[in-house]
Design a protein around this motif. Sequence first.
Motif, PDB file in Angstrom:
ATOM      1  N   ASP A  82       0.857  -1.186   0.000  1.00  0.00           N
ATOM      2  CA  ASP A  82       0.000   0.000   0.000  1.00  0.00           C
ATOM      3  C   ASP A  82       0.892   1.234   0.000  1.00  0.00           C
ATOM      4  O   ASP A  82       1.208   1.814   1.046  1.00  0.00           O
ATOM      5  CB  ASP A  82      -0.928  -0.017   1.219  1.00  0.00           C
ATOM      6  N   PHE A  83       1.303   1.620  -1.199  1.00  0.00           N
ATOM      7  CA  PHE A  83       2.254   2.720  -1.378  1.00  0.00           C
ATOM      8  C   PHE A  83       1.718   4.025  -0.792  1.00  0.00           C
ATOM      9  O   PHE A  83       2.450   4.754  -0.124  1.00  0.00           O
ATOM     10  CB  PHE A  83       2.553   2.871  -2.879  1.00  0.00           C
ATOM     11  N   ASP A  84       0.441   4.327  -1.026  1.00  0.00           N
ATOM     12  CA  ASP A  84      -0.126   5.588  -0.541  1.00  0.00           C
ATOM     13  C   ASP A  84      -0.138   5.652   0.986  1.00  0.00           C
ATOM     14  O   ASP A  84       0.197   6.682   1.573  1.00  0.00           O
ATOM     15  CB  ASP A  84      -1.534   5.798  -1.099  1.00  0.00           C
ATOM     16  N   ALA A  85      -0.508   4.555   1.635  1.00  0.00           N
ATOM     17  CA  ALA A  85      -0.513   4.528   3.106  1.00  0.00           C
ATOM     18  C   ALA A  85       0.903   4.645   3.654  1.00  0.00           C
ATOM     19  O   ALA A  85       1.141   5.328   4.650  1.00  0.00           O
ATOM     20  CB  ALA A  85      -1.185   3.249   3.606  1.00  0.00           C
ATOM     21  N   ALA A  86       1.860   3.980   2.995  1.00  0.00           N
ATOM     22  CA  ALA A  86       3.262   4.070   3.424  1.00  0.00           C
ATOM     23  C   ALA A  86       3.758   5.499   3.285  1.00  0.00           C
ATOM     24  O   ALA A  86       4.403   6.036   4.205  1.00  0.00           O
ATOM     25  CB  ALA A  86       4.129   3.121   2.600  1.00  0.00           C
ATOM     26  N   HIS A  87       3.446   6.130   2.169  1.00  0.00           N
ATOM     27  CA  HIS A  87       3.881   7.518   1.938  1.00  0.00           C
ATOM     28  C   HIS A  87       3.300   8.436   3.010  1.00  0.00           C
ATOM     29  O   HIS A  87       3.994   9.297   3.553  1.00  0.00           O
ATOM     30  CB  HIS A  87       3.471   7.972   0.539  1.00  0.00           C
ATOM     31  N   LYS A  88       2.022   8.234   3.334  1.00  0.00           N
ATOM     32  CA  LYS A  88       1.375   9.061   4.369  1.00  0.00           C
ATOM     33  C   LYS A  88       2.073   8.866   5.720  1.00  0.00           C
ATOM     34  O   LYS A  88       2.357   9.837   6.425  1.00  0.00           O
ATOM     35  CB  LYS A  88      -0.103   8.700   4.473  1.00  0.00           C
ATOM     36  N   LEU A  89       2.348   7.613   6.092  1.00  0.00           N
ATOM     37  CA  LEU A  89       3.041   7.330   7.352  1.00  0.00           C
ATOM     38  C   LEU A  89       4.406   8.007   7.386  1.00  0.00           C
ATOM     39  O   LEU A  89       4.759   8.685   8.360  1.00  0.00           O
ATOM     40  CB  LEU A  89       3.216   5.828   7.549  1.00  0.00           C
ATOM     41  N   HIS A  90       5.168   7.835   6.333  1.00  0.00           N
ATOM     42  CA  HIS A  90       6.528   8.398   6.295  1.00  0.00           C
ATOM     43  C   HIS A  90       6.496   9.921   6.250  1.00  0.00           C
ATOM     44  O   HIS A  90       7.383  10.577   6.817  1.00  0.00           O
ATOM     45  CB  HIS A  90       7.303   7.808   5.121  1.00  0.00           C
ATOM     46  N   LEU A 116      16.599   4.616   2.511  1.00  0.00           N
ATOM     47  CA  LEU A 116      15.835   3.402   2.277  1.00  0.00           C
ATOM     48  C   LEU A 116      14.805   3.701   1.189  1.00  0.00           C
ATOM     49  O   LEU A 116      13.992   4.618   1.341  1.00  0.00           O
ATOM     50  CB  LEU A 116      15.138   2.968   3.565  1.00  0.00           C
ATOM     51  N   GLU A 117      14.866   2.955   0.109  1.00  0.00           N
ATOM     52  CA  GLU A 117      13.963   3.191  -1.026  1.00  0.00           C
ATOM     53  C   GLU A 117      12.645   2.455  -0.802  1.00  0.00           C
ATOM     54  O   GLU A 117      12.627   1.285  -0.405  1.00  0.00           O
ATOM     55  CB  GLU A 117      14.615   2.691  -2.309  1.00  0.00           C
ATOM     56  N   ILE A 118      11.560   3.142  -1.105  1.00  0.00           N
ATOM     57  CA  ILE A 118      10.223   2.559  -0.990  1.00  0.00           C
ATOM     58  C   ILE A 118       9.667   2.406  -2.405  1.00  0.00           C
ATOM     59  O   ILE A 118       9.554   3.378  -3.146  1.00  0.00           O
ATOM     60  CB  ILE A 118       9.287   3.432  -0.130  1.00  0.00           C
ATOM     61  N   VAL A 119       9.344   1.140  -2.740  1.00  0.00           N
ATOM     62  CA  VAL A 119       8.925   0.794  -4.101  1.00  0.00           C
ATOM     63  C   VAL A 119       7.554   0.125  -4.036  1.00  0.00           C
ATOM     64  O   VAL A 119       7.379  -0.830  -3.262  1.00  0.00           O
ATOM     65  CB  VAL A 119       9.943  -0.190  -4.729  1.00  0.00           C
ATOM     66  N   PRO A 120       6.600   0.584  -4.833  1.00  0.00           N
ATOM     67  CA  PRO A 120       5.294  -0.092  -4.822  1.00  0.00           C
ATOM     68  C   PRO A 120       5.379  -1.441  -5.516  1.00  0.00           C
ATOM     69  O   PRO A 120       6.133  -1.617  -6.459  1.00  0.00           O
ATOM     70  CB  PRO A 120       4.406   0.865  -5.605  1.00  0.00           C
ATOM     71  N   ILE A 121       4.587  -2.394  -5.020  1.00  0.00           N
ATOM     72  CA  ILE A 121       4.437  -3.666  -5.727  1.00  0.00           C
ATOM     73  C   ILE A 121       3.539  -3.396  -6.916  1.00  0.00           C
ATOM     74  O   ILE A 121       2.452  -2.820  -6.767  1.00  0.00           O
ATOM     75  CB  ILE A 121       3.828  -4.751  -4.818  1.00  0.00           C
TER      76      ILE A 121
END
Length: 122
Positions: A82-90, A116-121
């Motif tokens: 869940d890229f959007d939720a991760a982005h919001k948290l970070h 640390l790179e965050i990559v969407p599945i």
Amino acid sequence: MDFKFAHNNINVLNLQKSLEFYQRALGLTEVRRKVAQDESFILVYLGDGATPHQLELTWLRDRKEPYNLGENEFHLAFYVDDFDAAHKLHQEMGCICYENPGMGIYFISDPDGYWLEIVPIK
């Protein structure tokens, strides 16, 4: 011969602060710990609960000055479902240090400045 990844290591100044960051930001939890007999160092291995790969945090008792990360041209990458939720948290944590919307990725920085790179599945 058959080689497989075991773990990556980073050195940290404040072990507790780093453990809290990696738990909150990436959901990593402690898998095992090794404390030197003279307590001069502690190794803590973190896992994601899904893959065998681990992140080893090394804390050195006598280290007081921040680590020189050079130009910080290395990083670890994490897939997230869940890229959007991760982005919001970070974003709430204030740890996003670089975004590349064109590539659909972003980077966060840990308490010691490691990226640390965050990559969407996909």
